[in-house]
Scaffold this motif. Structure first.
Motif, PDB file in Angstrom:
ATOM      1  N   GLN A 110       0.828  -1.206   0.000  1.00 39.92           N
ATOM      2  CA  GLN A 110       0.000   0.000   0.000  1.00 39.92           C
ATOM      3  C   GLN A 110       0.860   1.252   0.000  1.00 39.92           C
ATOM      4  O   GLN A 110       0.601   2.211  -0.743  1.00 39.92           O
ATOM      5  CB  GLN A 110      -0.899   0.024   1.227  1.00 39.92           C
ATOM      6  N   PHE A 113       2.617   1.956  -3.397  1.00 44.59           N
ATOM      7  CA  PHE A 113       1.740   2.580  -4.393  1.00 44.59           C
ATOM      8  C   PHE A 113       1.421   4.025  -4.009  1.00 44.59           C
ATOM      9  O   PHE A 113       1.297   4.895  -4.872  1.00 44.59           O
ATOM     10  CB  PHE A 113       0.461   1.752  -4.566  1.00 44.59           C
ATOM     11  N   ALA A 114       1.290   4.288  -2.707  1.00 42.24           N
ATOM     12  CA  ALA A 114       1.050   5.659  -2.257  1.00 42.24           C
ATOM     13  C   ALA A 114       2.218   6.567  -2.620  1.00 42.24           C
ATOM     14  O   ALA A 114       2.018   7.719  -3.043  1.00 42.24           O
ATOM     15  CB  ALA A 114       0.819   5.675  -0.749  1.00 42.24           C
ATOM     16  N   GLU A 118      -0.077   6.194  -7.164  1.00 41.82           N
ATOM     17  CA  GLU A 118      -0.612   5.221  -8.120  1.00 41.82           C
ATOM     18  C   GLU A 118      -1.708   4.399  -7.448  1.00 41.82           C
ATOM     19  O   GLU A 118      -1.549   3.950  -6.305  1.00 41.82           O
ATOM     20  CB  GLU A 118       0.521   4.286  -8.580  1.00 41.82           C
ATOM     21  N   VAL A 119      -2.842   4.203  -8.125  1.00 45.73           N
ATOM     22  CA  VAL A 119      -3.887   3.353  -7.564  1.00 45.73           C
ATOM     23  C   VAL A 119      -3.449   1.899  -7.604  1.00 45.73           C
ATOM     24  O   VAL A 119      -2.688   1.492  -8.497  1.00 45.73           O
ATOM     25  CB  VAL A 119      -5.232   3.520  -8.306  1.00 45.73           C
ATOM     26  N   TRP A 120      -3.906   1.112  -6.637  1.00 40.09           N
ATOM     27  CA  TRP A 120      -3.546  -0.311  -6.608  1.00 40.09           C
ATOM     28  C   TRP A 120      -4.768  -1.199  -6.685  1.00 40.09           C
ATOM     29  O   TRP A 120      -4.667  -2.426  -6.605  1.00 40.09           O
ATOM     30  CB  TRP A 120      -2.703  -0.627  -5.381  1.00 40.09           C
ATOM     31  N   GLN A 121      -5.951  -0.606  -6.908  1.00 42.73           N
ATOM     32  CA  GLN A 121      -7.169  -1.400  -6.997  1.00 42.73           C
ATOM     33  C   GLN A 121      -7.173  -2.324  -8.210  1.00 42.73           C
ATOM     34  O   GLN A 121      -7.861  -3.346  -8.231  1.00 42.73           O
ATOM     35  CB  GLN A 121      -8.391  -0.466  -7.052  1.00 42.73           C
ATOM     36  N   ASP A 122      -6.382  -1.976  -9.231  1.00 40.17           N
ATOM     37  CA  ASP A 122      -6.327  -2.797 -10.442  1.00 40.17           C
ATOM     38  C   ASP A 122      -5.003  -3.557 -10.548  1.00 40.17           C
ATOM     39  O   ASP A 122      -4.676  -4.100 -11.606  1.00 40.17           O
ATOM     40  CB  ASP A 122      -6.527  -1.927 -11.677  1.00 40.17           C
ATOM     41  N   LYS A 209       4.682  -1.662 -14.155  1.00 46.62           N
ATOM     42  CA  LYS A 209       3.531  -1.166 -14.925  1.00 46.62           C
ATOM     43  C   LYS A 209       3.958  -0.984 -16.380  1.00 46.62           C
ATOM     44  O   LYS A 209       4.978  -0.373 -16.668  1.00 46.62           O
ATOM     45  CB  LYS A 209       3.072   0.168 -14.338  1.00 46.62           C
TER      46      LYS A 209
END
Length: 210
Positions: A110, A113-114, A118-122, A209
């Motif tokens: 977490q 990504f913070a 960057e979002v990490w839901q995907d 990514k």
């Protein structure tokens, strides 16, 4: 009615006490029995607590916890969040869910990504810390995003080679995040090709990514 003592599994975040939830801090401070890694106990333990270091003898740790549960609660410290590759899995293998209370924490994934905004839901969040990830998770597809926990054997250079073998482009973006939340935190950005020649970062979060 006889009191049932519980195992309280506390996520202590990525390392710095700044990233520990207040409820976790209160629970740790009030613990009579504290179980955790040496680093966690050195950081959060106190002289008046009974402590047990989590070492390679996991069965011995579980036996200790079971013995203490006869007369008191046991607080178990785990790094990051208990639900993400932690001691919770071993505890659930021995004890019923009703005997366990979990206090969540901030995982290193977490925080990585913070740091990147960057979002990490995907993203697919996986661990290659002492294990090999499944081919279907590692295989490249457009828009795929990975958050990977690394170790000495499965270090970023090795993982980068594995990802190239699974079809990832050499130009894919990589961020190597280590010592997150500490004063010596490092977030290094590079391409996947450059990562194959990058030493170190054995215990880090590797974000990839395309």
């Amino acid at each position: 009615m006889e009191h049932t003592y519980k195992i309280i599994v506390v996520g202590i975040g990525p390392g710095s006490p700044d990233y520990v939830l207040p409820i976790a801090s209160r629970t740790i401070a009030g613990a009579k029995v504290l179980v955790g890694s040496k680093r966690a106990l050195d950081t959060f333990g106190s002289a008046n607590q009974v402590i047990r270091i989590i070492d390679k003898d996991i069965k011995g740790v579980l036996d200790f916890i079971e013995g203490r549960l006869a007369c008191q609660d046991v607080v178990v410290l785990v790094s990051g969040d208990p639900g993400f590759y932690s001691m919770l899995a071993a505890l659930r293998g021995r004890f019923a869910a009703e005997r366990i209370t979990v206090i969540p924490g901030i995982s290193s994934a977490q925080l990585a990504f913070a740091r990147l905004a960057e979002v990490w839901q995907d993203a697919a969040l996986i661990s290659m810390h002492g294990r090999q990830a499944a081919d279907d998770v590692l295989r490249y597809r457009p828009g795929h995003k990975l958050g990977i926990l690394t170790d000495t054997q499965h270090n970023p250079a090795h993982i980068a080679c594995v990802l190239l073998e699974h079809g990832w482009p050499e130009t894919a973006c990589v961020w190597l995040c280590t010592n997150l939340s500490y004063d010596n935190e490092v977030v290094a950005a590079m391409t996947l090709a450059e990562t194959t020649g990058t030493p170190g970062f054995e215990h880090s979060v590797m974000v990839v990514k395309a």
